[in-house]
Design a protein around this motif. Structure first.
Motif, PDB file in Angstrom:
ATOM      1  N   LEU A  25      -7.296  73.673  12.656  1.00 37.56           N
ATOM      2  CA  LEU A  25      -8.626  73.254  13.091  1.00 37.56           C
ATOM      3  C   LEU A  25      -8.911  71.799  12.716  1.00 37.56           C
ATOM      4  N   ARG A  26      -8.514  71.394  11.539  1.00 40.49           N
ATOM      5  CA  ARG A  26      -8.804  70.034  11.085  1.00 40.49           C
ATOM      6  C   ARG A  26      -8.100  69.004  11.977  1.00 40.49           C
TER       7      ARG A  26
ATOM      8  N   SER B  20      -7.028  69.857  15.213  1.00 38.34           N
ATOM      9  CA  SER B  20      -7.178  70.296  16.611  1.00 38.34           C
ATOM     10  C   SER B  20      -5.846  70.661  17.253  1.00 38.34           C
TER      11      SER B  20
ATOM     12  N   ALA C 117      -6.043  73.016  20.376  1.00 36.93           N
ATOM     13  CA  ALA C 117      -6.686  72.339  21.500  1.00 36.93           C
ATOM     14  C   ALA C 117      -5.721  71.358  22.159  1.00 36.93           C
TER      15      ALA C 117
ATOM     16  N   TYR D  14      -9.603  65.302  21.255  1.00 32.14           N
ATOM     17  CA  TYR D  14     -10.139  66.182  20.208  1.00 32.14           C
ATOM     18  C   TYR D  14     -10.027  65.486  18.855  1.00 32.14           C
TER      19      TYR D  14
ATOM     20  N   ILE E  70     -15.652  72.982   8.505  1.00 32.70           N
ATOM     21  CA  ILE E  70     -14.900  74.090   9.091  1.00 32.70           C
ATOM     22  C   ILE E  70     -15.122  75.305   8.200  1.00 32.70           C
TER      23      ILE E  70
ATOM     24  N   LEU F 167     -21.395  77.087  16.035  1.00 37.33           N
ATOM     25  CA  LEU F 167     -20.255  76.465  16.710  1.00 37.33           C
ATOM     26  C   LEU F 167     -20.694  75.749  17.984  1.00 37.33           C
TER      27      LEU F 167
ATOM     28  N   SER G 289     -17.914  72.174  12.505  1.00 36.76           N
ATOM     29  CA  SER G 289     -16.856  71.555  13.306  1.00 36.76           C
ATOM     30  C   SER G 289     -15.877  72.558  13.880  1.00 36.76           C
ATOM     31  N   GLY G 290     -15.775  73.721  13.242  1.00 35.47           N
ATOM     32  CA  GLY G 290     -14.832  74.717  13.709  1.00 35.47           C
ATOM     33  C   GLY G 290     -14.888  75.934  12.809  1.00 35.47           C
TER      34      GLY G 290
ATOM     35  N   PRO H  10     -12.408  75.471  21.918  1.00 40.36           N
ATOM     36  CA  PRO H  10     -11.222  74.803  21.357  1.00 40.36           C
ATOM     37  C   PRO H  10     -11.234  74.718  19.839  1.00 40.36           C
ATOM     38  N   ASN H  11     -12.408  74.936  19.223  1.00 41.90           N
ATOM     39  CA  ASN H  11     -12.509  74.799  17.768  1.00 41.90           C
ATOM     40  C   ASN H  11     -12.741  76.136  17.074  1.00 41.90           C
ATOM     41  N   PHE H  12     -12.283  77.215  17.716  1.00 43.25           N
ATOM     42  CA  PHE H  12     -12.383  78.541  17.102  1.00 43.25           C
ATOM     43  C   PHE H  12     -11.052  79.254  17.228  1.00 43.25           C
TER      44      PHE H  12
END
Length: 327
Positions: free
Chosen positions: A119-120, A122, A125, A146, A234, A253, A259-260, A284-286
């Protein structure tokens, strides 16, 4: 379990909750082993009616089932959490309950950081955008659709100071993160090693939960808590579904309050298609994984070994990992 029992009946209610190639070693005492891949709630009473030992991971062992199990002496839970067993009913019936401890001190922290790194930076994504042709369309060697942020130098808030929380802290420090252990929500003055819960929410770039689900911790993070998250962190949950208000998570979210989020647990497992977390999987952030943070090959084998140790120890009269004991 009295040694005068010549052959103990051992019933494993849900063997499919373990990896199929994990070895369950043979018990050393005379026994009859009965194994089911899965057991529905309404089937438990019949299946354990004459069992001396019951093994369960997720199959519920209720007061009704315990009352009808005339020979029952031990419920060996093949997990750490014991909420699937009516502990009070076992204590009343002089039935011992054991569980598994500290087997996931590598696998859960590693999964936590896998989610955090993905997540940090991306990662998923970008992976998905490459798959759909975005790189080819960009016309240059890279593109920046991203956000990408370092782990080093960021602040990690940890909710839960048990073995898993401490192991996560060790990894975080190795990656150059500053670690804040949260005090218990609503509890002040826990000492200098803890940061007030609300301050952890305000100051963290990432927050990870490693707490049990209890009446006090249910929905510990909801809309008011998300509103305090000034650094748009996050949020990682590899602990239990129900610790985070899932509706409020979706709102946080979608609004950009966080952020995620990376979750390995849900309030209902498996979640239906209309479950709140399933509604977020297109973002895209989950990231949602199917409750597998605990399930590395090495960890599950350690769990299986400890499970058999618990049964052997009880048989020998020196029970271990006791949740509630005979009296």
């Amino acid at each position: 379990m009295s040694k005068t029992i010549t052959t103990a009946k051992v019933v494993f209610l849900d063997r499919s909750t373990m990896l199929p190639d994990v070895v369950l070693r043979q018990l050393s005492f005379p026994h009859e082993w009965v194994e089911y891949e899965a057991t529905r709630a309404e089937e438990v009473s019949d299946r354990i009616a004459d069992a001396h030992v019951v093994i369960t991971n997720k199959a519920p062992v209720t007061a009704k089932a315990i009352a009808s199990a005339r020979n029952l002496k031990l419920v060996a839970v093949a997990a750490t959490g014991t909420d699937v067993v009516d502990i009070a009913a076992c204590a009343a019936r002089n039935v011992l309950v054991s569980n598994i401890r500290d087997y996931a001190v590598d696998t859960v922290p590693e999964h936590t950081f896998a989610l955090l790194f993905a997540l940090r930076r991306s990662l998923l994504a970008y992976r998905d955008s490459v798959r759909t042709g975005r790189w080819a369309e960009s016309g240059q060697f890279c593109y920046f659709d991203y956000p990408i942020r370092n782990i080093a130098g960021s602040v990690l808030g940890i909710i839960g100071d048990g073995a898993l929380g401490r192991a996560v802290a060790d990894l975080a420090r190795a990656f150059g993160m500053r670690v804040l252990f949260s005090s218990y929500k609503g509890v002040q003055g826990m000492g200098p090693l803890y940061t007030p819960f609300e301050d952890v929410l305000r100051l963290s770039d990432a927050i990870t939960i490693h707490a049990p689900l209890t009446p006090a911790t249910r929905n510990m993070i909801g809309a008011p808590e998300f509103a305090l998250m000034e650094r748009r962190p996050i949020l990682i949950n590899t602990a239990r579904g129900g610790l985070v208000d899932e509706i409020a998570l979706g709102e946080a979210l979608r609004s950009g309050r966080i952020s995620g989020a990376g979750f390995d647990v849900a309030t209902v497992e498996p979640p239906s298609a209309d479950h709140p977390l399933m509604q977020l999987t297109g973002l895209p952030n989950f990231i949602l994984t199917p409750h597998v943070a605990w399930a590395s090959q090495e960890a599950v084998q350690s769990l299986a070994d400890q499970l058999m140790d618990n049964i052997e120890a009880f048989r020998s009269g020196t029970p271990k990992n006791v949740v509630t004991g005979a009296h």
